[in-house]
Design a protein around this motif. Structure first.
Motif, PDB file in Angstrom:
ATOM      1  N   CYS A 195       0.777  -1.241  -0.159  1.00 41.63           N
ATOM      2  CA  CYS A 195      -0.075   0.205   0.119  1.00 41.63           C
ATOM      3  C   CYS A 195       0.883   1.366   0.164  1.00 41.63           C
ATOM      4  N   ARG A 196       0.035   2.399  -0.187  1.00 41.38           N
ATOM      5  CA  ARG A 196       0.783   3.839  -0.089  1.00 41.38           C
ATOM      6  C   ARG A 196      -0.038   4.321   1.266  1.00 41.38           C
ATOM      7  N   ILE A 197       0.723   5.078   2.104  1.00 42.76           N
ATOM      8  CA  ILE A 197       0.033   5.714   3.096  1.00 42.76           C
ATOM      9  C   ILE A 197      -0.120   7.115   2.936  1.00 42.76           C
ATOM     10  N   LEU A 198      -1.305   7.493   3.114  1.00 42.88           N
ATOM     11  CA  LEU A 198      -1.783   9.037   2.607  1.00 42.88           C
ATOM     12  C   LEU A 198      -1.429   9.787   4.087  1.00 42.88           C
ATOM     13  N   PRO A 199      -0.641  11.004   3.809  1.00 42.18           N
ATOM     14  CA  PRO A 199      -0.320  11.682   5.088  1.00 42.18           C
ATOM     15  C   PRO A 199      -1.937  12.148   5.603  1.00 42.18           C
ATOM     16  N   LEU A 200      -1.825  12.323   6.934  1.00 34.07           N
ATOM     17  CA  LEU A 200      -2.734  12.730   7.950  1.00 34.07           C
ATOM     18  C   LEU A 200      -3.155  13.970   7.419  1.00 34.07           C
ATOM     19  N   GLU A 201      -4.471  14.588   7.694  1.00 36.88           N
ATOM     20  CA  GLU A 201      -4.949  15.799   7.208  1.00 36.88           C
ATOM     21  C   GLU A 201      -4.129  17.066   7.729  1.00 36.88           C
ATOM     22  N   TRP A 202      -3.769  16.867   9.121  1.00 34.10           N
ATOM     23  CA  TRP A 202      -2.870  17.934   9.673  1.00 34.10           C
ATOM     24  C   TRP A 202      -1.504  17.859   9.488  1.00 34.10           C
ATOM     25  N   MET A 203      -0.907  16.780   8.620  1.00 33.57           N
ATOM     26  CA  MET A 203       0.581  16.736   8.134  1.00 33.57           C
ATOM     27  C   MET A 203       0.514  17.424   6.936  1.00 33.57           C
ATOM     28  N   ASP A 204       0.248  18.831   7.070  1.00 32.33           N
ATOM     29  CA  ASP A 204       0.654  19.649   6.244  1.00 32.33           C
ATOM     30  C   ASP A 204       1.625  20.912   6.736  1.00 32.33           C
ATOM     31  N   VAL A 205       2.592  21.141   5.786  1.00 33.64           N
ATOM     32  CA  VAL A 205       3.499  22.294   6.139  1.00 33.64           C
ATOM     33  C   VAL A 205       2.806  23.550   6.412  1.00 33.64           C
TER      34      VAL A 205
END
Length: 186
Positions: free
Chosen positions: A58-68
């Motif tokens: 699989c590929r893990i999508l970043p969590l919503e808050w994991m944004d610069v």
């Protein structure tokens, strides 16, 4: 509770993955997961996402808050406020560590995210130390721990328990009717 136990609890949080395999719904004690179809996002616990990632399933999508941008806002707000602001996630530090250590290739700007989360952690721990210092100096009997995560509480727990125990011993020695020099551990 030690940090590894807190990390274990964090692994129960859900994250979105994009599987590259097909599988019907799986039935686990903690709940049903799936179905898994290639290219279609599905929510799974972190422990399963990491296991599938390590097996290249699989590929893990970043969590919503994991944004610069979001993390920069959180960092600035945390620096401005005297009180603790709500953390991005109850397990933000543990999830960042787990996901960036095992799936940094799936998370854009992973190094910047790691730095921002570390900055937020350092700011919050500095606030926590100042709060604990103030708490001890003012000889308070209770404290309000709003917006602290389990790992943050775990970090300061030993210090606070020892400090409160010492304060109790000192107070009980100063009260009338107490025998000087005798400490009782409770």
């Amino acid at each position: 509770m030690d940090p590894s136990e807190v990390e274990f609890l964090a692994e129960k949080e859900f994250v979105k993955i994009i599987p590259n395999f097909s599988l019907d719904k799986i039935y686990l004690i903690g709940g049903d997961l799936g179905p898994f179809n290639p290219g279609l996002p599905v929510d799974v616990p972190v422990w399963l996402a990491l296991n599938l990632k390590q097996r290249q399933k699989c590929r893990i999508l970043p969590l919503e808050w994991m944004d610069v941008e979001k993390l920069e806002e959180i960092r600035e707000l945390e620096r401005k406020e005297d009180a603790f602001t709500p953390a991005p996630s109850p397990y933000y530090m543990e999830l960042t560590k787990l996901l960036l250590n095992h799936a940094s290739d799936n998370i854009p700007k992973a190094d910047e995210i790691r730095t921002l989360v570390k900055d937020i952690w350092d700011t919050r721990i500095a606030k926590l130390r100042l709060s604990a210092d103030s708490f001890i100096r003012q000889q308070e009997a209770h404290a309000q721990l709003d917006n602290l995560t389990l790992m943050e509480i775990n970090t300061i727990r030993e210090f606070l328990l020892d400090s409160l125990n010492c304060m109790y011993k000192l107070r009980s020695n100063l009260q009338p009717g107490s025998t000087k020099g005798q400490f009782a551990d409770y």
